[in-house]
Design a protein around this motif. Structure first.
Motif, PDB file in Angstrom:
ATOM      1  N   ALA A  12       0.843  -1.201   0.000  1.00 12.69           N
ATOM      2  CA  ALA A  12       0.000   0.000   0.000  1.00 12.69           C
ATOM      3  C   ALA A  12       0.878   1.251   0.000  1.00 12.69           C
ATOM      4  N   ALA A  13       1.975   1.216   0.742  1.00 11.52           N
ATOM      5  CA  ALA A  13       2.907   2.344   0.758  1.00 11.52           C
ATOM      6  C   ALA A  13       3.542   2.537  -0.618  1.00 11.52           C
ATOM      7  N   ASP A  18       3.912   5.708  -5.485  1.00 16.47           N
ATOM      8  CA  ASP A  18       3.812   5.785  -6.941  1.00 16.47           C
ATOM      9  C   ASP A  18       2.803   6.845  -7.368  1.00 16.47           C
ATOM     10  N   LYS A  19       1.646   6.861  -6.732  1.00 18.15           N
ATOM     11  CA  LYS A  19       0.591   7.801  -7.121  1.00 18.15           C
ATOM     12  C   LYS A  19       0.914   9.237  -6.721  1.00 18.15           C
ATOM     13  N   ARG A  24       9.562   5.709  -0.944  1.00 20.38           N
ATOM     14  CA  ARG A  24       8.931   4.618  -0.197  1.00 20.38           C
ATOM     15  C   ARG A  24       8.944   4.880   1.309  1.00 20.38           C
ATOM     16  N   GLU A  25      10.033   5.412   1.819  1.00 23.83           N
ATOM     17  CA  GLU A  25      10.145   5.655   3.263  1.00 23.83           C
ATOM     18  C   GLU A  25       9.060   6.626   3.741  1.00 23.83           C
ATOM     19  N   PHE A  96      -7.594   5.177   2.230  1.00 15.94           N
ATOM     20  CA  PHE A  96      -7.305   6.360   1.409  1.00 15.94           C
ATOM     21  C   PHE A  96      -6.637   6.062   0.081  1.00 15.94           C
ATOM     22  N   LEU A  97      -6.559   4.777  -0.312  1.00 13.41           N
ATOM     23  CA  LEU A  97      -6.069   4.461  -1.646  1.00 13.41           C
ATOM     24  C   LEU A  97      -7.261   4.375  -2.586  1.00 13.41           C
TER      25      LEU A  97
END
Length: 113
Positions: A12-13, A18-19, A24-25, A96-97
């Motif tokens: 999910a992270a 990406d979006k 990533r961190e 929230f995705l």
């Protein structure tokens, strides 16, 4: 209390990063914060959480209300309270995705006809 971010939470992270064109961190911290906020707010009503993420290890001190809730759930199934918190964080990993195509109506949208 410490737990390891699940593969689902990390995925999910990655999607969040990406979006939103972030690394990533930062994205993992955002998704952990969202998940912890959801869990904490549902149990205690809190609207702020302080935590630390070191690679995939999340460190969080829950409120007394959440700690008691986690203890009760952990005792009822014979696991560690941190494992219960990890499961709840995993449950809220995709909060929230956008899990649907923007051209498509979400599955819970009311009918248009």
């Amino acid at each position: 209390m410490q737990f390891e971010a699940s593969d689902r939470l990390v995925a999910a992270a990655d999607e969040w990063a990406d979006k939103r064109m972030s690394d990533r961190e930062d994205a993992l911290e955002t998704k952990v914060e969202q998940a912890l906020l959801e869990v904490e707010h549902l149990v205690s009503g809190e609207q702020d959480v302080e935590f630390d993420v070191d690679e995939r290890t999340v460190t969080y001190e829950p409120t007394d209300a959440l700690a008691a809730f986690l203890d009760q759930q952990a005792e009822s199934v014979g696991v560690d309270p941190a494992d219960v918190l990890a499961m709840h964080a995993d449950l809220f990993a995709t909060v929230f995705l956008d899990n649907y195509d923007q051209e498509e109506r979400p599955p819970n949208a009311p009918p248009t006809e």
